[in-house]
Design a protein around this motif. Structure first.
Motif, mmCIF file in Angstrom:
data_model
loop_
_atom_site.group_PDB
_atom_site.id
_atom_site.type_symbol
_atom_site.label_atom_id
_atom_site.label_comp_id
_atom_site.label_asym_id
_atom_site.label_seq_id
_atom_site.Cartn_x
_atom_site.Cartn_y
_atom_site.Cartn_z
ATOM 1 N N MET A 161 0.828 -1.211 0.000
ATOM 2 C CA MET A 161 0.000 0.000 0.000
ATOM 3 C C MET A 161 0.863 1.262 0.000
ATOM 4 O O MET A 161 0.584 2.221 -0.735
ATOM 5 N N VAL A 162 1.917 1.260 0.801
ATOM 6 C CA VAL A 162 2.781 2.441 0.877
ATOM 7 C C VAL A 162 3.491 2.679 -0.448
ATOM 8 O O VAL A 162 3.603 3.823 -0.912
ATOM 9 N N GLU A 163 3.970 1.623 -1.077
ATOM 10 C CA GLU A 163 4.661 1.773 -2.358
ATOM 11 C C GLU A 163 3.730 2.355 -3.412
ATOM 12 O O GLU A 163 4.099 3.283 -4.145
ATOM 13 N N ARG A 164 2.501 1.833 -3.477
ATOM 14 C CA ARG A 164 1.561 2.345 -4.470
ATOM 15 C C ARG A 164 1.169 3.796 -4.154
ATOM 16 O O ARG A 164 1.003 4.618 -5.055
ATOM 17 N N PHE A 165 1.026 4.114 -2.886
ATOM 18 C CA PHE A 165 0.712 5.478 -2.455
ATOM 19 C C PHE A 165 1.833 6.435 -2.842
ATOM 20 O O PHE A 165 1.590 7.504 -3.422
ATOM 21 N N TYR A 166 3.050 6.048 -2.559
ATOM 22 C CA TYR A 166 4.204 6.912 -2.815
ATOM 23 C C TYR A 166 4.431 7.129 -4.311
ATOM 24 O O TYR A 166 4.792 8.223 -4.736
ATOM 25 N N GLN A 210 9.532 2.975 9.588
ATOM 26 C CA GLN A 210 10.633 3.762 10.150
ATOM 27 C C GLN A 210 11.805 3.831 9.175
ATOM 28 O O GLN A 210 12.416 4.881 8.980
ATOM 29 N N LEU A 211 12.112 2.716 8.530
ATOM 30 C CA LEU A 211 13.205 2.671 7.562
ATOM 31 C C LEU A 211 12.856 3.456 6.295
ATOM 32 O O LEU A 211 13.720 4.102 5.701
ATOM 33 N N ILE A 212 11.594 3.391 5.884
ATOM 34 C CA ILE A 212 11.165 4.191 4.733
ATOM 35 C C ILE A 212 11.294 5.672 5.059
ATOM 36 O O ILE A 212 11.742 6.477 4.235
ATOM 37 N N ALA A 213 10.913 6.035 6.291
ATOM 38 C CA ALA A 213 10.955 7.445 6.699
ATOM 39 C C ALA A 213 12.379 7.995 6.702
ATOM 40 O O ALA A 213 12.585 9.181 6.429
ATOM 41 N N GLN A 214 13.360 7.148 7.005
ATOM 42 C CA GLN A 214 14.732 7.652 7.053
ATOM 43 C C GLN A 214 15.241 8.038 5.667
ATOM 44 O O GLN A 214 16.189 8.820 5.539
#
Length: 306
Positions: A161-166, A210-214
């Protein structure tokens, strides 16, 4: 859905970061504040047809969001929830749409985002709320199949979901805002021990974000993980809990807190984990804010004592 206490300001437990320790909404997280406005935005909430997800959808409509998209596995319940949200919307121009999507199905998630692209729908805010609560069994008794099923919903689906959102193609939607509905099981070892597959997978999901946010600035995609606290949802009742089990939070507390997490005021929490019961005014200033600014690992997933 009822709560054992309607008090917003109650004595703070010894292990909380702030006093007061909220159990119900309070002015600083009111969706009517201009600083928290979601005017013109489209918000996607997974598992938004009931419980905490429904309360979050209600709060975003109160914050003047233009469109709320809720997903659920059951067509009737999802359709009816969207109709109820639209009918009760405080924002006259706001509307809710229900879309059937089982996040445990990777193809269904792909189809969801392809549908958005085809109809020209861009998402400004993503709330990851859908979850699989694993059985209260030791990992080796649950078996690999059941544990991996929890991973599929609580980790793989969230990352997808995050990948498609981004990566969505609609231009101009910056910053995007992502709110991860997490759990205190990621740091409370007793809770994690009771339902280890749940604690394991929710911890993994929080670490992944957290790792994506960094590697992602809050100006591009702001990411905050929140513990919604104990809310007596239908799912909680189904798990055997009742009004006497806990001093339950009002569902409107995590609902409105999620809106605050998606606002510029929460940008300093990018990549971190926070409880909805903590007082945002105390977090924004003083010693807590100072520690957040000075310690890049504070309120993040890691090993205690090191």
């Amino acid at each position: 859905m009822s709560t054992a206490s309607n008090q917003s300001n109650v004595p703070a437990p010894a292990w909380t970061l702030t006093t007061p320790f909220h159990k119900a909404p309070y002015p600083a997280i009111s969706p009517s504040r201009l600083e928290l406005s979601q005017a013109g935005k489209t918000v996607l909430i997974t598992g938004g047809n009931a419980g905490i997800g429904y309360a979050i959808a209600t709060a975003f409509l109160e914050a003047s969001a233009a469109k709320i998209i809720i997903t659920g596995r059951r067509e009737g319940a999802t359709r009816d929830a969207a109709a109820s949200l639209t009918a009760a919307a405080a924002n006259p121009g706001g509307k809710a749409v229900g879309v059937v999507c089982d996040v445990g199905d990777a193809l269904a998630i792909d189809a969801l985002w392809k549908g958005f692209e085809k109809e020209g729908t861009g998402v400004d805010v993503l709330v990851l709320n859908a979850v699989k609560v694993a059985d209260a069994k030791p990992l080796l008794e649950s078996g690999l199949g059941d544990v991996w099923s929890a991973f599929d919903v609580n980790v793989r689906a969230q990352l997808q979901m995050v990948e498609r959102f981004y990566k969505q193609k609609q231009e101009g939607r910056v910053p995007k805002n992502l709110v991860n509905v997490s759990t205190f099981a990621i740091h409370n070892h007793l809770v994690a021990a009771d339902r280890p597959a749940y604690g394991l997978t929710k911890s993994a999901a929080a670490l992944a974000l957290q790792l994506i946010a960094q590697d992602t600035s809050p100006e591009t995609m702001q990411i905050v993980s929140m513990n919604p606290g104990a809310v007596l949802t239908e799912a909680a009742k189904g798990a055997g809990y009742d009004e006497e089990s806990f001093a339950w939070n009002s569902p409107d507390l995590p609902g409105r807190f999620a809106v605050w997490c998606a606002s510029p005021e929460a940008a300093f929490l990018h990549g971190r984990f926070i409880w909805c019961e903590w007082d945002v005014d105390e977090i924004k200033s003083g010693e807590i804010r100072k520690r957040i600014e000075e310690d890049p690992f504070y309120l993040k997933v890691g090993v205690r004592g090191l």
